[in-house]
Write a protein that holds these residues in place. Structure first.
Motif: not given
Length: 70
Positions: A12-16, A43-55, A57-58, A64-68
């Motif tokens: 999770l730390i790596v992903q975040l 794609p992650t070089e640009f705002y749209a791709g980065a925000s999509g990846y971030a969403r 990931t979150m 993962s946290l809720e399943s625990h």
């Protein structure tokens, strides 16, 4: 108290961290980028791709946290 395995916490730390890096380094797309070879663009070089990846990931981290909790 909730027990979460160390490998999962590390994952999770790596992903975040990767997600934060993409967001911090994202940029707007220019006309030159639009004319570039589509396969040469990260794609992650640009705002749209980065925000999509971030969403995504979150969502993954939340799931993962809720399943625990159950």
């Amino acid at each position: 108290m909730v027990m979460i395995s160390r490998p999962l916490v590390e994952q999770l730390i790596v992903q975040l961290d990767r997600s934060a890096h993409f967001c911090e380094n994202a940029r707007g797309m220019t006309d030159v980028d639009l004319r570039a070879d589509f396969h040469a663009i990260e794609p992650t070089e640009f705002y749209a791709g980065a925000s999509g990846y971030a969403r995504a990931t979150m969502r993954d981290v939340l799931q993962s946290l809720e399943s625990h909790l159950s």
